[in-house]
Motif scaffolding. Sequence first.
Motif, mmCIF file in Angstrom:
data_model
loop_
_atom_site.group_PDB
_atom_site.id
_atom_site.type_symbol
_atom_site.label_atom_id
_atom_site.label_comp_id
_atom_site.label_asym_id
_atom_site.label_seq_id
_atom_site.Cartn_x
_atom_site.Cartn_y
_atom_site.Cartn_z
ATOM 1 N N ILE A 1 -39.979 -7.134 -11.569
ATOM 2 C CA ILE A 1 -40.125 -8.389 -12.304
ATOM 3 C C ILE A 1 -40.790 -9.450 -11.431
ATOM 4 C CG2 ILE A 1 -38.867 -10.219 -13.511
ATOM 5 C CD1 ILE A 1 -36.666 -8.132 -14.077
ATOM 6 N N SER A 2 -40.427 -9.464 -10.149
ATOM 7 C CA SER A 2 -40.997 -10.469 -9.242
ATOM 8 C C SER A 2 -42.494 -10.298 -9.042
ATOM 9 C CB SER A 2 -40.293 -10.406 -7.881
ATOM 10 O OG SER A 2 -40.420 -9.101 -7.317
ATOM 11 N N MET B 1 -44.605 -9.204 -11.528
ATOM 12 C CA MET B 1 -45.308 -9.234 -12.815
ATOM 13 C C MET B 1 -46.275 -10.403 -12.890
ATOM 14 S SD MET B 1 -42.297 -8.348 -15.585
ATOM 15 C CE MET B 1 -41.574 -6.707 -15.695
ATOM 16 N N ASP C 1 -48.357 -13.348 -15.127
ATOM 17 C CA ASP C 1 -47.836 -14.305 -16.110
ATOM 18 C C ASP C 1 -47.626 -13.642 -17.466
ATOM 19 O OD1 ASP C 1 -48.152 -16.023 -14.041
ATOM 20 O OD2 ASP C 1 -49.592 -17.360 -15.020
ATOM 21 N N PHE D 1 -44.785 -11.038 -17.369
ATOM 22 C CA PHE D 1 -43.471 -11.665 -17.277
ATOM 23 C C PHE D 1 -43.044 -12.216 -18.636
ATOM 24 C CE2 PHE D 1 -40.830 -15.477 -15.989
ATOM 25 C CZ PHE D 1 -39.718 -14.737 -15.611
ATOM 26 N N LEU E 1 -37.665 -13.285 -6.888
ATOM 27 C CA LEU E 1 -37.733 -14.160 -8.058
ATOM 28 C C LEU E 1 -37.779 -15.642 -7.701
ATOM 29 C CD1 LEU E 1 -35.305 -12.474 -10.624
ATOM 30 C CD2 LEU E 1 -37.785 -12.281 -10.460
ATOM 31 N N SER F 1 -44.977 -19.133 -13.271
ATOM 32 C CA SER F 1 -46.368 -18.902 -13.666
ATOM 33 C C SER F 1 -47.221 -20.036 -13.127
ATOM 34 C CB SER F 1 -46.501 -18.838 -15.193
ATOM 35 O OG SER F 1 -46.249 -20.116 -15.761
ATOM 36 N N LYS G 1 -39.191 -17.930 -11.157
ATOM 37 C CA LYS G 1 -38.994 -16.898 -12.170
ATOM 38 C C LYS G 1 -37.515 -16.707 -12.469
ATOM 39 C CE LYS G 1 -43.108 -13.972 -11.886
ATOM 40 N NZ LYS G 1 -43.654 -12.637 -11.530
#
Length: 328
Positions: A176-177, A179, A181, A184, A219, A224, A232
């Motif tokens: 996830i960290s 990804m 914009d 995410f 995160l 973004s 995030k």
Amino acid sequence: MPKLSIAGRPLFNSSGDVDLQSTGYQYIIDSLTYIRDKVIKQKFFELSVPDYIPMDVGEAAWRSEIVQNLEFITGGTFAEGITDQGFGKTPEVGSALAQIRMPTRLWAKKATWSIAEISEAANANWDVVDSRMRALKKNWDLGIQEGAFNGFDASLTGFLNNADVNINTALITEEISGMSDAEFQAFVKGLLTAYFANSNYTRDNPDTFVMPASDYLGLASAASATFPNISKLEYLENSLKKMTRNDGFKILPCVYSQSAKNPAAKDRYVLYRNDPETLKMSIPVDFTMNQAYTTDGLVFQQKAYGQISGVLVNRPREVLYLDLTAGT
């Protein structure tokens, strides 16, 4: 170089591996040597299991297994009960019980020391008896911690390896960290959708999202380019709190969720309801130490015991595993 280990697994601390050949309280000193009073103790990775899993200590003490009854309602659809002035056969509703079960296991270990060891270790400012007692308790604590997540064996499964929980392999295709914009945003949009599809849209919302610690630590980056002033983590947490209408929603890091630390060898994310009706781990008999004893007046033994069980998932549809599957 030989290493200290528990259950065949090497022990590590912040200083790296422990060389058995360098341990001991008998070492060379001279008349100008000063030995500090304080002994620096080894550290281990530890977390608070009850933050992740409801636990019940003392339930089912000295029983061979734990059985959970589950109630189900039968009787077809509502429309089947619509009749003309009550004529004809009246459809019937009913209820039934089913069970899930998990065995319990006895755990026991001992520590030993001698009168000679006590006296000799005192010369190095080391309380060998206290150290052995703490070693017994630490062995229990670390074992319970890992077993809570990875299970103890095939019959005593843990939080991360329950066969009844469904696994989503489509939503998370990279950390996830890391990804973009767009990726995410697609993940945030799809997370709760995947959960409610799995739970058949039952009323209860999830309240916890567990993720690999290595990904969680990343995160802190900006959500973004459009929202550079929020991380995030904050963005995801705020979204989940709003959509579940629960300000207490938690995102928790877990080392055992990392592929190298669990039997599935997958980076496993878990979205679930942290509630005893959903899942619970029981420790029928907590860590207990008998009184130390000796048979010859020279060597002493201290025995400890406990009774363990795994994590029973009562409502598997309220738990969803999301495995990182690259390239999908």
